[in-house]
Design an enzyme around this catalytic site. Structure first.
Site, mmCIF file in Angstrom:
data_model
loop_
_atom_site.group_PDB
_atom_site.id
_atom_site.type_symbol
_atom_site.label_atom_id
_atom_site.label_comp_id
_atom_site.label_asym_id
_atom_site.label_seq_id
_atom_site.Cartn_x
_atom_site.Cartn_y
_atom_site.Cartn_z
ATOM 1 N N HIS A 270 0.884 -1.187 -0.129
ATOM 2 C CA HIS A 270 -0.077 0.160 -0.095
ATOM 3 C C HIS A 270 0.730 1.229 -0.257
ATOM 4 C CE1 HIS A 270 -3.668 2.334 0.726
ATOM 5 N NE2 HIS A 270 -3.736 3.222 1.568
ATOM 6 N N ASP A 272 0.559 4.763 -0.018
ATOM 7 C CA ASP A 272 -0.059 6.236 0.065
ATOM 8 C C ASP A 272 0.471 7.018 -1.010
ATOM 9 O OD1 ASP A 272 -2.160 5.677 1.317
ATOM 10 O OD2 ASP A 272 -0.311 5.409 3.347
ATOM 11 N N ASP A 382 -8.582 1.887 1.914
ATOM 12 C CA ASP A 382 -7.755 2.286 2.868
ATOM 13 C C ASP A 382 -8.529 3.953 2.381
ATOM 14 O OD1 ASP A 382 -6.376 3.179 5.054
ATOM 15 O OD2 ASP A 382 -4.983 4.289 3.579
HETATM 16 ZN ZN LIG Z 1 -4.079 4.492 2.509
#
Ligand SMILES: [Zn+2]
Length: 1057
Positions: A270, A272, A382
């Site tokens: 993941h 961001d 998320d």
């Molecule tokens: Zn995230």
């Protein structure tokens, strides 16, 4: 407590043994004799190291390195580098000792920070994560069988930040700008493969001993087996290791029965796109994370790694072209698996419907172009909530499956499903799976595998689930240990779920097969996935939310005007991509560090500037097409009015007054602008739009009230408090009679996630307004508009100024608001409207993407109570059967309705991760709109568009004349939300429409202007990706679009002669 359990192993003995196992594998204790130390039995420092510190926090590409600037590391007095965000390059020249011939050798690097190793040609080879956390990645395999004396050289780029940025006291604290990072390890080491294999076996069995039920047969067997291995294994005598290994293998080779659960395990990282670091760092995180995965794939041929977000691939393609080619190769081989289909993993509730459509349009087209196929699952593990229109948008983007896990973070109600059908507002259904490990970064230990099964809500109904493993958020991804564990679980170890290395698609394909029989009926979840946490994200970082809304509006207008003005093709893809990037699920919600918002605001500025230039050009172009059309009846000066909404409008407009004063205007505003009443047709322009207004404003003032009346409403503003009361003449009733527009401050201290959360108790702790007495000033008193200026000192440091505007011929009341919001600490600002409206079903309505939804206004159950703060797009509404009140906004999302009281959330002041969040000047408008009938017949949806899409006006002297309309739409409930050039065929036009009322409408007919767009050649219905679904019949420039279901989205493509 009894010393002995019902098992043969005493509890005390079990604890002692488990502790013994830990020491046997410890990095810290007994490393002189324990087994962990045998993995790297020999180490040598690397002596020949040069370094170069890049000045001014610049991040430079490999190609910009100048070897003359490198200096010997051993001339440096210390091995500490900084400050935060700085970059340091190292050149390592390695010679493997002769005596290591035949051995496997690793490079070991720990710079306490993130780093990336490059070959001498500048191709990234693997990411390195410093520090001593569980997510560390210090080892880089150099050679599996050294020759002895062999030489290697590498570059390492050290980035002075960790995987999770550089937070101060806590991970999410304001970044510590002065952090330094120590180069603790720069060495080569002999890697003992045999020791590593046995260590992995041992740790797994020890984990089973620790985490299987204490009274289970298998747990006790694991305990004794692990103990036996230690007893057998003399770490000083490797001839004993084989027997120890045999004990381990014979235990691990005992298998489950047929009923065991299977966990489809896909590697993931993941990333961001910005969060506790800025966008530019993410570009390097991609190279670090993905190069690591490529090297793991070379060892584990069945390993599949899932990676989302087209934007990340595009950056990698631009910045690391050789790495990108390797990724493409692995995509073809099926190991590197693009997922998600969207441009970025955007926020799931705040972007508009059209923005969400563009996320998939740009994302899916990128994946198709680069890798030859579309993604089949939407990947958003998320985001802080999920719009009820996503299932339809997914399906129109060739996606039928959805993965998230975020609902497991709910802080009030436990979400009841792991695997389900998710049905959207229009009835579209997708397969949805929430990985039962409740995360997207599993380390796949035994305890994770066991928890997966116990936490799987569809036990009995399904026997498979999905696991996303690998370090994430700041990148990283899986490491070798995880793959070692999974390949063991794949072999089916008794009492542990079976793992299967796979992709998300493998999982969903299997699920569809599993559920195809008549006995299998998964539950259906209807409507939005309301996330019971992070409710502050509807409000935090107000400027970013304003930037998003205003840019969405500007881009829509530019696309329409580009066509309306008959101008040449205009490519807006760069502007769109910047907007889509900023919709990332930590940027738009307001949960990133300040540095991320410097970029975000800059991108909004770029989009806005470009759009303003285009709008000005196109408006002039429209004007010039009318020049020379002499109309003897209209020799006076005109206002060119452009309407980008898909219905006719009659309203008061404000525009800049031309220099010469001959203009015929009904009112001059307090700041010198012209006010006129105009009428203009849908999606059209009109050079003769000025009309006589059928209504007039009356304003009176007493010591108690300022009173403003038009034909629909009477507004009273209390001279002392500034609170308003509202009377509606059409229903002959008060809508607000106890003082609305009351500003409220609340102490806003959440439990941990500062910028993210406003907690349920905030409403119980109001803060006194510093000076509740307001200053009122009448600025305009008609005939077309009244304007009253209100000023209030909210706190010692923060002041609010509001221009309350009432227009003739409209029941909408605008509150144009300026706030200087300074030095506030954990305070939230709202405006409250206690209404007289009683909703008998205790429901209010909230605008969403391409539709709306209802939520309770009561607190009957914990599910209702959890919605104490909710979100909307442009409006929310409280109605009785024949009357209601809506609150509209031009850039706000947070709101609440409790019984008959409506509140709009305006500003917050969280301190982490951005200590300056929301400090400074703000400008926004919210409006009250009382209406007859329900929200549909009362035109709430149209009025909210009109607030967000003001008419575009331009005065022109001379005798220009002309009007036209791009489209002519027959159905009141259908809204044209986008008019754009087709992606592949720029002469063609795609129109996106949706049914906005929530009911079926038949025979929707859409007419097309021949004058502006030309002769229609062909019309077809397309999906969001602009692939043809079916050809439609057309006649005389009109096409019958047939039936629109409730909240159905349709995209229609027109081809022209
Ligand atoms: Zn995230």
């Amino acid at each position: 407590m009894s010393v002995l359990t019902n098992n043969t192993i005493g509890e005390a003995k079990r604890k002692i043994l488990l502790d013994r196992f830990e020491k046997f594998t410890s990095d810290i204790y007994y490393t002189d004799v324990n087994f962990k130390s045998k993995v790297y039995p020999e180490r040598r420092p690397i002596d020949d190291v040069l370094y170069y510190s890049v000045p001014e926090l610049a991040r430079i590409p490999f190609s910009d390195l100048n070897s003359n600037l490198f200096k010997p590391l051993n001339e440096r007095s210390n091995r500490t580098f900084g400050p935060s965000w700085s970059t340091h390059w190292f050149l390592l020249n390695i010679t493997v000792p002769d005596e290591w011939a035949g051995k496997s050798v690793h490079l070991i690097w720990n710079s306490s920070s993130e780093a990336l190793i490059f070959n001498m040609k500048g191709v990234p080879l693997q990411g390195l994560t410093g520090g001593d956390g569980g997510d560390k990645r210090h080892e880089f395999p150099l050679i599996s069988k050294a020759f002895g004396g062999d030489k290697y050289s590498f570059y390492i780029e050290m980035a002075c930040n960790g995987l999770f940025g550089i937070g101060g006291a806590t991970m999410i604290s304001e970044p510590d700008k002065d952090r330094t990072f120590e180069l603790k390890k720069c060495e080569i080491a002999v890697f003992d493969e045999e020791a590593y294999e046995l260590l992995m076996d041992f740790k797994l069995i020890a984990d089973m001993a620790a985490h299987l039920p204490q009274d289970s047969n298998r747990g006790s067997q694991a305990l004794l087996t692990a103990n036996k291995i230690i007893n057998k294994c003399d770490t000083r005598d490797r001839s004993t290791w084989g027997d120890a290994s045999k004990i381990a293998k014979s235990f691990l080779n005992q298998h489950n029965g047929d009923s065991q659960h299977t966990i489809y395990s896909t590697g993931h990282c993941h990333i961001d796109v910005a969060w506790l670091w800025p966008y530019d760092e993410t570009k390097r995180k991609c190279a670090r994370s993905w190069s690591s995965q490529l090297s793991i794939m070379n060892k584990f041929k069945d390993y599949k790694f899932s990676q989302s977000q087209a934007q990340l691939y595009e950056w990698t393609k631009q910045l690391y072209p050789e790495l990108y080619e390797q990724i493409k190769q692995k995509v073809q081989e099926g190991q590197f698996v693009p997922v998600g289909g969207s441009w970025v993993e955007m926020d799931g509730i705040l972007p508009s419907g059209e923005s969400m459509a563009r996320q998939f349009l740009y994302g899916q087209r990128f994946f198709k172009k680069e890798f030859g196929k579309y993604c089949t699952e939407f990947w958003l593990p998320d985001s802080f909530g999920y719009s009820g229109q996503l299932p339809q948008i997914m399906k129109l983007s060739n996606i039928d499956s959805f993965v998230t896990q975020k609902m497991s973070w709910n802080n009030i109600n436990k979400f009841p499903h792991s695997t389900m059908h998710w049905q959207g507002l229009d009835g579209s259904r997708v397969w949805a799976h929430f990985p039962p490990m409740d995360n997207y970064c599993s380390q796949v230990h035994v305890k994770d595998m066991l928890f997966n099964v116990s936490n799987f809500k569809q036990r009995g109904a399904s026997n498979i689930s999905l696991c996303l493993f690998g370090f994430g958020d700041g990148g990283g991804g899986p490491n070798y240990d995880m793959l070692e564990r999974l390949t063991r679980f794949e072999k089916n170890i008794d009492s542990v779920p079976i793992a299967k290395l796979s992709s998300a698609k493998d999982f969903f394909d299997r699920l569809k097969k599993e559920q195809s029989g008549p006995d299998h009926q998964l539950e259906v979840w209807h409507g939005e996935l309301y996330f019971e946490l992070h409710r502050g994200c509807y409000t935090s970082q107000a400027s970013t939310k304003r930037g998003n809304r205003f840019c969405q509006v500007a881009l829509r207008n530019v696309e329409i005007l580009n066509l309306m003005s008959r101008s040449d093709d205009l490519d807006l893809s760069e502007e769109w991509k910047l907007l889509l990037l900023n919709q990332f699920h930590d940027v738009l919600p307001g949960s990133s560090i300040g540095l991320a918002y410097v970029d975000a605001i800059d991108y909004y500025r770029t989009i806005t500037k470009n759009c303003e230039d285009h709008i000005s050009t196109f408006t002039n172009q429209i004007k010039s097409t009318c020049d020379g059309n002499v109309d003897l009846n209209h020799l006076h000066d005109h206002v060119l009015t452009i309407n980008t909404c898909s219905w006719d409008r009659s309203q008061v407009v404000e525009y800049a007054l031309p220099n010469d004063s001959n203009h015929n205007v009904a009112q001059i505003s307090h700041d010198g602008k012209a006010l006129s009443f105009v009428k203009v047709q849908q999606l059209g322009y009109d050079f003769d739009s000025q009309k006589l207004c059928p209504d007039q404003i009356q304003l009176t003032s007493t010591s108690d009230f300022i009173q403003i009346k038009n034909q629909f409403v009477r507004l009273q503003i209390n001279q002392q408090s500034g609170h308003i009361n509202l009377f509606d003449y059409r229903m002959n009733r008060w809508v607000i009679e106890n003082g609305g527009n009351e500003f409220q401050l609340f102490e806003d201290v959440p439990l941990f996630w500062d910028a993210w959360d406003v907690e349920v108790y905030h409403v119980d702790k109001p803060i006194r307004i510093h000076d509740p007495n307001v200053k009122l000033e009448i600025l305009e008193s008609g005939p077309l508009r009244a304007c009253v200026k209100l000023q209030i000192q909210l706190t010692q440091n923060s002041r609010l100024t509001q221009f309350i505007k009432v227009h003739a011929n409209s029941s909408r009341i605008d509150f144009h608001t300026l706030v200087d919001w300074n030095h506030e600490q954990h305070v939230m600002l709202k405006s409250k409207f206690p209404t007289t409206i009683y909703s008998p079903h205790q429901m209010a309505s909230f605008d969403a993407q391409f539709g709306h939804l209802q939520r309770p206004t009561h607190r009957n159950t914990s599910w209702d109570w959890s919605k104490f703060e909710v979100h909307c797009q442009m409006w929310f509404d409280l109605s009785e059967f024949d009357f209601g009140l809506a609150i509209l906004n031009d850039c706000k999302h947070g709101c609440s309705v409790l019984n008959n009281e409506m509140s709009i959330s305006l500003l917050r002041s969280p301190k982490s991760p951005d200590v300056n969040c929301d400090m400074g000047h703000h400008e926004f408008t919210y409006s009250l709109y009382s209406h007859e009938g329900n929200l549909q017949s009362g035109n709430v949806i149209q009025e909210a568009y009109q607030l967000n899409y003001p008419l575009i006006c331009k005065t022109a002297s001379g005798n220009s004349y002309g009007k036209d309309s791009l489209f002519d739409l027959s159905a009141h409930s259908v809204v044209i939300d986008a008019v754009k050039r087709a992606e592949d065929d720029r002469r063609s036009v795609v129109v996106r429409l949706y049914e906005s009322f929530g009911g079926r409408v038949d025979h929707v007919v859409l007419g097309v202007s021949k004058l502006i767009l030309g002769q229609v050649k062909r019309v077809c219905r397309v999906n969001i990706l602009e692939e043809e679904l079916e050809e439609l019949e057309f006649q005389d420039q009109h096409v019958d679009l047939g039936v629109f279901g409730a909240f159905q989205i349709q995209s229609i493509k027109f081809e022209f002669e």
